[in-house]
Design a protein around this motif. Structure first.
Motif, short mmCIF file in Angstrom:
data_model
loop_
_atom_site.label_atom_id
_atom_site.label_comp_id
_atom_site.label_asym_id
_atom_site.label_seq_id
_atom_site.Cartn_x
_atom_site.Cartn_y
_atom_site.Cartn_z
N ALA A 58 0.83 -1.21 0.00
CA ALA A 58 0.00 0.00 0.00
C ALA A 58 0.87 1.25 0.00
N GLN A 59 1.97 1.22 0.75
CA GLN A 59 2.89 2.36 0.76
C GLN A 59 3.51 2.57 -0.63
N GLN A 60 3.90 1.48 -1.30
CA GLN A 60 4.47 1.59 -2.65
C GLN A 60 3.45 2.18 -3.62
N LEU A 61 2.21 1.72 -3.55
CA LEU A 61 1.16 2.26 -4.42
C LEU A 61 0.94 3.74 -4.16
N HIS A 62 0.94 4.11 -2.89
CA HIS A 62 0.75 5.51 -2.52
C HIS A 62 1.89 6.38 -3.05
N GLU A 63 3.13 5.92 -2.87
CA GLU A 63 4.29 6.67 -3.35
C GLU A 63 4.25 6.81 -4.88
N LEU A 64 3.92 5.73 -5.57
CA LEU A 64 3.84 5.78 -7.03
C LEU A 64 2.74 6.74 -7.48
N SER A 65 1.59 6.67 -6.85
CA SER A 65 0.48 7.56 -7.21
C SER A 65 0.87 9.03 -7.01
N GLU A 66 1.53 9.32 -5.91
CA GLU A 66 1.98 10.70 -5.66
C GLU A 66 2.95 11.16 -6.75
N LYS A 67 3.88 10.28 -7.15
CA LYS A 67 4.85 10.66 -8.19
C LYS A 67 4.16 10.90 -9.53
N ILE A 68 3.16 10.09 -9.85
CA ILE A 68 2.43 10.27 -11.12
C ILE A 68 1.67 11.59 -11.11
N VAL A 69 0.96 11.87 -10.03
CA VAL A 69 0.21 13.13 -9.93
C VAL A 69 1.16 14.32 -9.98
N GLN A 70 2.30 14.20 -9.32
CA GLN A 70 3.28 15.30 -9.34
C GLN A 70 3.83 15.51 -10.75
N ALA A 71 4.03 14.45 -11.51
CA ALA A 71 4.51 14.59 -12.89
C ALA A 71 3.50 15.35 -13.73
N PHE A 72 2.21 15.08 -13.53
CA PHE A 72 1.18 15.84 -14.25
C PHE A 72 1.26 17.32 -13.90
N SER A 73 1.46 17.61 -12.64
CA SER A 73 1.53 19.01 -12.20
C SER A 73 2.78 19.70 -12.74
N ASP A 74 3.92 19.00 -12.71
CA ASP A 74 5.19 19.59 -13.11
C ASP A 74 5.32 19.80 -14.61
N LYS A 75 4.80 18.87 -15.39
CA LYS A 75 5.08 18.88 -16.83
C LYS A 75 3.94 19.41 -17.67
N ASN A 76 2.84 19.79 -17.06
CA ASN A 76 1.69 20.30 -17.79
C ASN A 76 1.35 19.40 -18.96
N LEU A 77 1.08 18.15 -18.68
CA LEU A 77 0.82 17.16 -19.73
C LEU A 77 -0.55 17.29 -20.36
N TYR A 78 -1.31 18.27 -19.93
CA TYR A 78 -2.62 18.46 -20.56
C TYR A 78 -2.51 19.18 -21.89
N SER A 79 -1.35 19.74 -22.19
CA SER A 79 -1.15 20.38 -23.49
C SER A 79 -0.94 19.31 -24.55
N LYS A 80 -0.93 19.73 -25.81
CA LYS A 80 -0.75 18.78 -26.91
C LYS A 80 0.59 18.06 -26.76
N ASN A 81 0.52 16.74 -26.81
CA ASN A 81 1.72 15.94 -26.61
C ASN A 81 2.12 15.30 -27.94
N ASP A 82 3.18 15.81 -28.56
CA ASP A 82 3.63 15.30 -29.86
C ASP A 82 4.54 14.09 -29.73
N THR A 83 4.88 13.70 -28.51
CA THR A 83 5.80 12.58 -28.32
C THR A 83 5.08 11.28 -28.01
N LYS A 84 3.85 11.15 -28.46
CA LYS A 84 3.09 9.92 -28.19
C LYS A 84 3.77 8.73 -28.83
N SER A 85 3.66 7.61 -28.19
CA SER A 85 4.30 6.37 -28.66
C SER A 85 3.44 5.72 -29.74
#
Length: 87
Positions: A44-71
């Protein structure tokens, strides 16, 4: 622990839950039983830490803008026509 959206080669596993990292998405599949014991608490701690890192990445990188690097190579449809091999 992976660095969300940082590269296309990291993965991790928590129980039978697999988390794959890509630059434009995080893929999560499998299952996990969080038992009410020490192992369940650690998972549960690992899931919590991972979830926090994912949410922080969204906040830091503004991934809601157009993303041209899609796989595109990892998409189910590559936006190109192919001949039907059964005709």
């Amino acid at each position: 622990m992976i660095e969300p959206f940082a590269n296309d080669h990291q993965s991790m596993q928590i129980g039978d839950l697999v988390i794959e990292n890509q630059k434009d998405k995080i893929i999560i599949y499998g299952d996990i039983d969080l038992t009410f014991d020490e192992l369940g608490y650690e998972q549960a701690q690992q899931l919590h830490e991972l979830s926090e890192k994912i949410v922080q990445a969204f906040s830091d990188k503004n991934l809601y803008s157009k993303n041209d690097t899609k796989s595109k190579e990892n998409d189910d449809q590559l936006d190109k026509d192919i001949d039907n091999p059964f005709l």
